[in-house]
Enzyme design. Sequence first.
Site, PDB file in Angstrom:
ATOM      1  CB  SER A   8     -41.235 -14.721 -32.684  1.00  0.00           C
ATOM      2  OG  SER A   8     -41.528 -14.702 -34.089  1.00  0.00           O
ATOM      3  CG  MET A  37     -39.153 -16.307 -42.858  1.00  0.00           C
ATOM      4  SD  MET A  37     -40.327 -17.494 -42.524  1.00  0.00           S
ATOM      5  CE  MET A  37     -40.379 -17.733 -40.631  1.00  0.00           C
ATOM      6  CG  MET A 138     -32.803 -21.930 -36.487  1.00  0.00           C
ATOM      7  SD  MET A 138     -33.897 -20.599 -35.775  1.00  0.00           S
ATOM      8  CE  MET A 138     -35.604 -21.453 -36.269  1.00  0.00           C
ATOM      9  CG  PHE A 144     -43.815 -22.867 -42.138  1.00  0.00           C
ATOM     10  CD1 PHE A 144     -44.880 -22.229 -42.771  1.00  0.00           C
ATOM     11  CD2 PHE A 144     -43.055 -23.769 -42.934  1.00  0.00           C
ATOM     12  CE1 PHE A 144     -45.025 -22.360 -44.054  1.00  0.00           C
ATOM     13  CE2 PHE A 144     -42.969 -23.822 -44.224  1.00  0.00           C
ATOM     14  CZ  PHE A 144     -43.975 -23.062 -44.983  1.00  0.00           C
ATOM     15  N   GLY A 145     -44.129 -20.908 -38.044  1.00  0.00           N
ATOM     16  CA  GLY A 145     -44.286 -21.038 -36.639  1.00  0.00           C
ATOM     17  C   GLY A 145     -45.037 -22.138 -36.370  1.00  0.00           C
ATOM     18  CG  ASP A 176     -36.760 -18.784 -33.462  1.00  0.00           C
ATOM     19  OD1 ASP A 176     -37.960 -19.376 -33.007  1.00  0.00           O
ATOM     20  OD2 ASP A 176     -36.649 -17.956 -34.492  1.00  0.00           O
ATOM     21  N   GLY A 177     -38.058 -21.403 -31.622  1.00  0.00           N
ATOM     22  CA  GLY A 177     -38.656 -22.592 -31.978  1.00  0.00           C
ATOM     23  C   GLY A 177     -39.267 -23.615 -30.977  1.00  0.00           C
ATOM     24  N   GLY A 178     -40.666 -23.690 -30.875  1.00  0.00           N
ATOM     25  CA  GLY A 178     -41.106 -24.474 -29.835  1.00  0.00           C
ATOM     26  C   GLY A 178     -41.145 -24.174 -28.389  1.00  0.00           C
ATOM     27  N   GLY A 198     -43.245 -17.551 -30.071  1.00  0.00           N
ATOM     28  CA  GLY A 198     -44.140 -16.680 -30.941  1.00  0.00           C
ATOM     29  C   GLY A 198     -45.650 -17.341 -30.634  1.00  0.00           C
TER      30      GLY A 198
END
Length: 234
Positions: A8, A37, A138, A144-145, A176-178, A198
């Site tokens: 990402s 976003m 998600m 936010f990253g 997506d996320g963590g 990311g």
Amino acid sequence: MVVELAPSILSANFALLGADAKAALDGGGTVLHLDVMDGHFVPNLTIGPPVVASLRKTLPNATFDCHLMIENADEFIPAFAEAGANWISVHQEACIHLDRTLHLIESHGCKAGVVINPATPVHMLDNVLEIVHHVLIMSVNPGFGAQHFIPNSLKKVADLARIRESRGLEFRIEIDGGVALDTVGDIVRAGAEILVAGNAVFAHGDVRENATKLLQAARSAATGKARKRRLVRV
């Protein structure tokens, strides 16, 4: 199960965006994840079609996964498709006419995906699972990253995998996320196949090496899961 890494660019160095993106792909990424976003649906502003078009010139053969965290997605889908998106995903929570929006994505030659936030149950997607290329879970609240992984996301991934098998469907499961070295094993074992990362790829150290290590950890977990399933069947 084929596990893929989707770096990402939200966490990349935007002054060196093309170089960072290329390094992540050289490290094993097969899909480049582009977080869009609008400052309304989520509390942040990121990129638009011109950035996608610029990246397309630098990376002509890469698969671009445009994740639209925006209101009024229908108004922007044609522009992102023209800019070079291959996949476009929209949020269930942001689309009043979700079925129509997913077909609009397909009509512009892109693979259609649907996204759900951490508080949205999987069953909200029951009526569109047959028409999507991928479902994105998600595992942080979008916007936010560098956020912490939400553990309940594992159950949602597993539920989605069971639904896919029971209905004989073929959509891919993305998360997506963590996603990081300390979470990726559990994520893959739950059933996720496309791993958006990311911070774990771009934030510290060598981008290419980070991508390689994360993908290796993911594929090791996938191999272990496959081996366990074979033993159970025996």
